[in-house]
Scaffold this motif. Structure first.
Motif, PDB file in Angstrom:
ATOM      1  N   UNK A  58      84.906  39.095  38.246  1.00 47.24           N
ATOM      2  CA  UNK A  58      85.710  38.381  39.222  1.00 47.24           C
ATOM      3  C   UNK A  58      86.877  37.669  38.576  1.00 47.24           C
ATOM      4  N   UNK A  59      86.636  37.082  37.416  1.00 45.45           N
ATOM      5  CA  UNK A  59      87.698  36.330  36.743  1.00 45.45           C
ATOM      6  C   UNK A  59      88.780  37.231  36.176  1.00 45.45           C
ATOM      7  N   UNK A  60      88.409  38.447  35.780  1.00 44.13           N
ATOM      8  CA  UNK A  60      89.422  39.319  35.182  1.00 44.13           C
ATOM      9  C   UNK A  60      90.461  39.711  36.226  1.00 44.13           C
ATOM     10  N   UNK A  61      90.078  39.827  37.493  1.00 44.65           N
ATOM     11  CA  UNK A  61      91.046  40.143  38.544  1.00 44.65           C
ATOM     12  C   UNK A  61      92.055  39.018  38.741  1.00 44.65           C
ATOM     13  N   UNK A  62      91.639  37.811  38.417  1.00 45.97           N
ATOM     14  CA  UNK A  62      92.535  36.665  38.573  1.00 45.97           C
ATOM     15  C   UNK A  62      93.623  36.628  37.508  1.00 45.97           C
ATOM     16  N   UNK A  63      93.519  37.511  36.510  1.00 48.05           N
ATOM     17  CA  UNK A  63      94.542  37.527  35.456  1.00 48.05           C
ATOM     18  C   UNK A  63      95.727  38.410  35.819  1.00 48.05           C
ATOM     19  N   UNK A  64      95.681  39.078  36.974  1.00 47.59           N
ATOM     20  CA  UNK A  64      96.799  39.910  37.410  1.00 47.59           C
ATOM     21  C   UNK A  64      97.950  39.025  37.900  1.00 47.59           C
ATOM     22  N   UNK A  65      99.181  39.563  37.924  1.00 48.61           N
ATOM     23  CA  UNK A  65     100.293  38.806  38.509  1.00 48.61           C
ATOM     24  C   UNK A  65      99.957  38.417  39.945  1.00 48.61           C
ATOM     25  N   UNK A  66     100.333  37.217  40.327  1.00 51.15           N
ATOM     26  CA  UNK A  66      99.949  36.715  41.647  1.00 51.15           C
ATOM     27  C   UNK A  66     100.893  37.121  42.758  1.00 51.15           C
ATOM     28  N   UNK A  67     101.984  37.795  42.424  1.00 51.82           N
ATOM     29  CA  UNK A  67     102.883  38.293  43.468  1.00 51.82           C
ATOM     30  C   UNK A  67     103.540  39.568  42.979  1.00 51.82           C
ATOM     31  N   UNK A  68     104.194  40.246  43.890  1.00 51.40           N
ATOM     32  CA  UNK A  68     104.808  41.538  43.560  1.00 51.40           C
ATOM     33  C   UNK A  68     106.318  41.418  43.359  1.00 51.40           C
ATOM     34  N   UNK A  69     106.809  40.194  43.259  1.00 52.18           N
ATOM     35  CA  UNK A  69     108.257  39.998  43.140  1.00 52.18           C
ATOM     36  C   UNK A  69     108.780  40.325  41.752  1.00 52.18           C
ATOM     37  N   UNK A  70     107.865  40.435  40.788  1.00 51.40           N
ATOM     38  CA  UNK A  70     108.271  40.716  39.420  1.00 51.40           C
ATOM     39  C   UNK A  70     108.453  39.480  38.578  1.00 51.40           C
ATOM     40  N   UNK A  71     108.358  38.323  39.195  1.00 47.94           N
ATOM     41  CA  UNK A  71     108.572  37.088  38.434  1.00 47.94           C
ATOM     42  C   UNK A  71     107.468  36.836  37.439  1.00 47.94           C
ATOM     43  N   UNK A  72     106.266  37.390  37.681  1.00 49.83           N
ATOM     44  CA  UNK A  72     105.156  37.137  36.770  1.00 49.83           C
ATOM     45  C   UNK A  72     104.808  38.341  35.906  1.00 49.83           C
ATOM     46  N   UNK A  73     105.483  39.461  36.113  1.00 54.28           N
ATOM     47  CA  UNK A  73     105.155  40.647  35.335  1.00 54.28           C
ATOM     48  C   UNK A  73     105.410  40.433  33.852  1.00 54.28           C
ATOM     49  N   UNK A  74     106.369  39.589  33.522  1.00 57.82           N
ATOM     50  CA  UNK A  74     106.669  39.326  32.126  1.00 57.82           C
ATOM     51  C   UNK A  74     105.890  38.177  31.530  1.00 57.82           C
ATOM     52  N   UNK A  75     105.057  37.555  32.332  1.00 58.04           N
ATOM     53  CA  UNK A  75     104.251  36.428  31.845  1.00 58.04           C
ATOM     54  C   UNK A  75     103.192  36.954  30.877  1.00 58.04           C
TER      55      UNK A  75
END
Length: 595
Positions: A240-257
């Motif tokens: 369950x926790x590993x799914x929470x490590x995905x980017x939280x939106x699809x805008x691309x703002x978190x893809x580089x995090x």
């Protein structure tokens, strides 16, 4: 007044015998009214009985058989719905209703509880994989768990955000497990996360498939350890926790995090439920590795150690049968599970999980052997935590005895197994070597051949790994040498505890093929007492004692080792030493290990 009274036969509800048509119509009207009254009363009574207002005899709900199921969190919502439907349908077993309560419990937590000899407050356990039952029963563990079937299944693969999947040619290009992991190593920008294999069946199954493939290639176990080291940097505690490590939106703002993963080792069902709760712009694409997807198989196990009654056992099996009904299979499929390993999965299930042709979503990997899983978990334990292990090898004359069925001695096979084990350690691990017999070094029964240091220390021929390889290969039995077990064990354990390395897995491994043969050594009771005094729970150094061959005493090895929180093991063939060491490491590192 009498003459104003109607005759009984002409009273209300009666008919005039002088008018046959009127008499027939009255009878029909009477039947209709009576039927309506019966139906009204019956319907009202049924409502009243269901509401508990009336009772004509006992209902099956008055005295139900109550069951608690400890269920893997991903499966729990579906079984909670099934339990509710069973109550509404008055599901019975031997005439009594079956009242099921479903409790979501992480599989590793229940396994740890059972391994510690405690009960999980449930009559039935449905973990996500048979692996947990195998680990329980390994090495003479609890046998009070019996599997009566499997509820569902789901394959394990790699889910990716669309941008990462597209960069790898999804869906037309397929990959093996090793190639997918290799993509992570080749390109640091592809951040691959997984749940901790020590706590996750999906993580452990994928890692076993990965490490088995790596070990078969060039570089063998060393490459497998390197892959594990890289993957361990992005591990989460649970699925369950590993799914929470995905980017939280699809805008691309978190893809580089750098803290957010772009790819995950998860089950098809987990991807299905994730995609079901998101819009199409933030859904996952799913890779099904071409060398086969291992499967979570959700065994339905009775917990016999809780003292199940016959009624509880039969009711538990009845509910298991109920889960196989067509309605319940559809329920499971809506929650993203497969209900048949033989048939192709429903298109809607695969599509919602992110699968697409030509991904091989029907290819199933063969079940991993218990030995392969145990070795993988052992390598993972020492790779992630880094280890400080001193190995002490019996060099008494009996080690020259031949191993039945081979042309090699016990020492020859022991050396080969130790060299195999050495390949699984990384350059960060600290490994050392002692050997022992009787009066091997003056009046001492032992000698230090290679001090315990980092395998990566030194250069060229002076490197620690090279020194150990040479020392393992040079081990030889001492002619006429006895087994100076007790003094050696105490000295080695005193050294190991005195040089404890914080933040590492510290352990002492002693291999012996016989009983203590030094008449001038300390007594066994004194040895155990001294080991207990040296043991510190805040600085644990478990002693792992391996009895090799038919002359060794497994019971004594176990009794001595347990004084330190360690364990004793027996191998009839020295070639098994590598596997046993890894298995013992897993047991010593497990939080649920018995004292």
């Amino acid at each position: 007044m009498g003459r104003h009274s109607l005759p009984d036969q002409y009273g209300a509800g009666g008919s005039d015998p002088r008018r046959p048509g009127l008499r027939r119509r009255a009878r029909r009207r009477t039947v209709v009214i009576a039927t309506a009254l019966v139906l009204t009363v019956a319907g009202g009574t049924a409502v009243a009985v269901r509401g508990g207002l009336l009772s004509f005899g006992s209902s099956c709900q008055d005295d139900p058989v109550r069951l608690t199921l400890a269920v893997s969190p991903d499966l729990a919502p579906a079984l909670q719905t099934a339990a509710k439907q069973a109550r509404e349908a008055d599901l019975t077993s031997d005439g009594r209703c079956v009242a099921v309560t479903v409790s979501a419990r992480e599989s590793y937590e229940v396994a740890d509880t059972l391994r510690a000899g405690k009960g999980p407050d449930a009559e039935v356990w449905v973990p996500d994989s048979e692996l947990w039952l195998q680990r329980l029963t390994a090495d003479g563990g609890t046998s009070a768990v019996s599997t009566v079937g499997h509820v569902a299944s789901t394959p394990v693969g790699v889910a990716m955000v669309p941008a990462a999947a597209k960069s790898l040619g999804w869906p037309k290009k397929t990959y093996s497990w090793l190639e997918l992991a290799g993509a992570r190593l080749r390109d640091d920008s592809l951040r691959l996360g997984a749940a901790d294999p020590a706590r996750s069946a999906s993580g452990l199954l994928a890692l076993t498939q990965l490490s088995t493939a790596a070990a078969a290639g060039e570089g063998g176990d060393t490459q497998a350890a390197a892959l594990m080291k890289a993957l361990s940097q992005r591990v989460s505690d649970s699925d369950g926790q590993v799914l929470e490590t995905l980017p939280r939106d699809s805008s691309g703002t978190e893809l580089g995090n750098p803290k957010r993963n772009q790819a995950l080792v998860v089950s098809e069902q987990a991807a299905h439920m994730y995609n079901s709760g998101t819009d199409s712009g933030s859904s996952l694409d799913f890779f099904y590795p071409q060398d086969g997807s291992p499967r979570l198989d959700y065994p339905y196990a009775l917990l016999d150690q809780t003292g199940l009654t016959t009624d509880e056992s039969r009711a538990a099996i009845r509910f298991m049968s109920y889960l196989g009904d067509a309605r319940q299979r559809r329920l499971l499929e809506r929650h993203g599970f497969r209900t048949s390993d033989d048939a192709a999965p429903p298109d809607a299930l695969v599509t919602r999980a992110g699968g697409s042709s030509p991904q091989p979503y029907t290819a199933a990997g063969g079940p991993a052997s218990a030995v392969a899983v145990q070795e993988t978990l052992g390598v993972w334990t020492i790779t992630v935590q880094s280890a400080r292990i001193t190995t002490v090898v019996d060099a008494s004359a009996s080690m020259a005895e031949p191993v039945p069925g081979t042309e090699q001695s016990r020492m020859d096979v022991t050396k080969a197994s130790l060299l195999q084990a050495l390949a699984t350690f990384t350059s960060d691990d600290e490994i050392g070597l002692w050997d022992f017999s009787t009066e091997l070094d003056g009046d001492k029964d032992y000698r230090v051949l290679v001090p315990t240091e980092r395998l990566g220390d030194g250069n060229g021929e002076g490197a620690q790994r090279e020194r150990l390889s040479t020392a393992f290969g040079s081990l030889e039995p001492v002619p006429n040498g006895g087994t100076g077990l007790y003094d050696t064990t105490l000295a080695a354990y005193r050294s190991a505890t005195g040089s404890y390395a914080k933040g590492r897995f510290n352990a002492l491994v002693v291999l012996t093929d016989g009983r203590n043969e030094d008449p001038g050594s300390i007594a066994r009771a004194d040895l155990i007492a001294r080991l207990e005094r040296l043991t510190n729970p805040e600085r644990p150094v478990p002693l792992i004692m391996i009895a090799v061959g038919p002359d060794a005493d497994r019971e004594e090895a176990d009794r001595i080792a347990r004084a330190t929180g360690g364990s004793g093991h027996e191998v009839t063939d020295p070639s098994q030493i590598h596997s046993v060491i890894l298995k013992a490491i897993v047991g010593a590192a497990s939080p649920g290990a018995p004292d």
